[in-house]
Scaffold this active site. Structure first.
Site, mmCIF file in Angstrom:
data_model
loop_
_atom_site.group_PDB
_atom_site.id
_atom_site.type_symbol
_atom_site.label_atom_id
_atom_site.label_comp_id
_atom_site.label_asym_id
_atom_site.label_seq_id
_atom_site.Cartn_x
_atom_site.Cartn_y
_atom_site.Cartn_z
ATOM 1 N N LYS A 70 -14.916 -39.865 34.838
ATOM 2 C CA LYS A 70 -14.819 -38.985 33.984
ATOM 3 C C LYS A 70 -15.162 -37.776 33.717
ATOM 4 O O LYS A 70 -14.844 -36.821 33.614
ATOM 5 C CB LYS A 70 -14.931 -39.765 32.709
ATOM 6 C CG LYS A 70 -13.931 -41.101 32.399
ATOM 7 C CD LYS A 70 -14.303 -41.453 31.005
ATOM 8 C CE LYS A 70 -13.538 -42.878 30.824
ATOM 9 N NZ LYS A 70 -13.732 -43.356 28.695
ATOM 10 N N LYS A 93 -2.734 -44.228 35.841
ATOM 11 C CA LYS A 93 -2.621 -44.667 34.585
ATOM 12 C C LYS A 93 -2.004 -44.429 34.160
ATOM 13 O O LYS A 93 -2.266 -42.965 33.559
ATOM 14 C CB LYS A 93 -3.904 -45.228 34.523
ATOM 15 C CG LYS A 93 -4.008 -46.258 33.288
ATOM 16 C CD LYS A 93 -5.592 -46.775 32.661
ATOM 17 C CE LYS A 93 -5.133 -47.393 31.859
ATOM 18 N NZ LYS A 93 -7.068 -47.900 31.195
ATOM 19 N N LYS A 133 -2.743 -41.406 27.139
ATOM 20 C CA LYS A 133 -2.875 -40.725 26.699
ATOM 21 C C LYS A 133 -2.731 -38.926 26.276
ATOM 22 O O LYS A 133 -2.245 -38.606 25.414
ATOM 23 C CB LYS A 133 -3.702 -40.558 25.003
ATOM 24 C CG LYS A 133 -4.170 -42.204 25.265
ATOM 25 C CD LYS A 133 -5.511 -42.970 23.821
ATOM 26 C CE LYS A 133 -5.858 -44.295 24.280
ATOM 27 N NZ LYS A 133 -6.841 -44.385 23.225
#
Length: 341
Positions: free
Chosen positions: A120, A203, A206
């Site tokens: 991240k 993956k 969102k």
């Protein structure tokens, strides 16, 4: 006293309210939460982890709405506030309090090994929040605050639950107690990691660039069907065995999604559709997805139209959560040596 008899069998898990809920959240988490609840073998506690959401910037109004949306997704998918405790994390301040204690138990070297932070933060590690770096200690407090024995998670969160075990072991060792359980991560069933509909190596997210990459839990039936019919595939038909899906990530993803929605194993899906082309399989998958997800999106819309009811459910769940959490926090403070506990 054995581990099994000392600690009440209890499940804890949660979802961040950052962006909308997707099919990945449903198959990888919420559907399994419902299964644990309905099995009736464990107490079940589910949380909208809004404190975790703010490790990266959130617009306050958006966070407010997203917290209610995640709660609506839980309820519409079958989480029953009578059978399970459902609340948002920030209403129970004991999470943050125990999180600080665990920040003092956890070692910097442990945090440096957390692959999710590296993923991240990327090249901007010096500019991200301290919370993003340290949040696994807060996640440990979420779990151990309830003496949870099992945590249903996706594969990408397994490392954090293992860190929770390390923190529990070190606390127990340092203070010469047997107070916190060694929680087990539970990763089970097909489609525990749902992939992108346009790129099966990534993956489902969102925050993906295109809405066609994902199925949102708020999508209507026509949109769900359209997205599956346009999902990327390869030219080959479905194979005779699961081994034939090797090096075919988009094909494997769609088979796993069908398995997750239908309750079948991936092997059973392949047996049923062996040799079938995508012109047969994708419409069948779209029909199944509409059947399973359509009622959820409809119920979510109804719940979101009544935010006061969602807020009432979350507040009641927070009251229930505090009844379990406060004695555990108080005893933790006593063990550590704080005055007044």
């Amino acid at each position: 006293m054995s581990e099994a008899s000392k600690f009440t069998p209890r499940v804890f898990s949660g979802i961040k309210p950052s962006g909308g809920l997707t099919l990945g959240n449903y198959l990888g988490a919420i559907k399994r939460f419902v299964d644990w609840q309905d099995a009736g073998t464990h107490e079940t506690i589910y949380c909208v982890v809004d404190l975790h959401a703010i490790t990266v910037w959130q617009e306050p109004a958006v966070l407010h709405a997203a917290t209610r949306e995640v709660a609506a997704g839980f309820i519409a998918s079958g989480i029953d506030p009578v059978k399970s405790i459902l609340f948002n994390q920030s209403q129970v301040s004991a999470h943050a309090e125990l999180g600080w204690i665990f920040s003092c138990v956890a070692r910097v070297g442990w945090m440096n090994r957390m692959t999710q932070f590296k993923d991240k933060a990327g090249a901007n590690a010096e500019k991200v929040s301290l919370g993003l770096y340290a949040y696994p200690a807060l996640m440990a407090s979420d779990i151990l605050l309830y003496h949870a024995t099992h945590v249903p998670v996706g594969e990408d969160q397994k490392q954090h639950v293992e860190l929770t075990r390390d923190i529990a072991q070190k606390f127990n060792h340092d203070y010469k107690v047997d107070f916190f359980p060694e929680t087990a991560p539970v990763i089970e069933g097909p489609a525990t990691r749902v992939m992108n509909l346009r790129d099966g190596t990534k993956k489902m997210s969102k925050s993906g660039e295109s809405d066609m990459e994902r199925i949102n839990m708020t999508d209507d039936a026509a949109t769900i069907a359209k997205k599956f019919k346009k999902a990327r595939t390869d030219p080959e038909p479905l194979p005779e065995t699961l081994d034939g899906l090797k090096d075919r990530p988009e094909a494997k993803n769609l088979v796993d999604i069908y398995a997750g929605l239908s309750g079948l194993s991936a092997e059973q899906v392949i047996t049923e559709y062996a040799g079938a082309g995508w012109g047969k399989f994708k419409p069948a998958l779209a029909e199944l997805a509409v059947e399973k997800l359509g009622p959820i999106s409809t119920e979510m819309a109804r719940l979101m139209a009544d935010p006061a009811e969602i807020d009432r459910i979350l507040a009641h769940g927070a009251d229930q959560a505090r009844e379990i959490a406060q004695p555990i926090l108080d005893e933790t403070y006593r063990i550590v040596g704080m005055v007044g506990r």
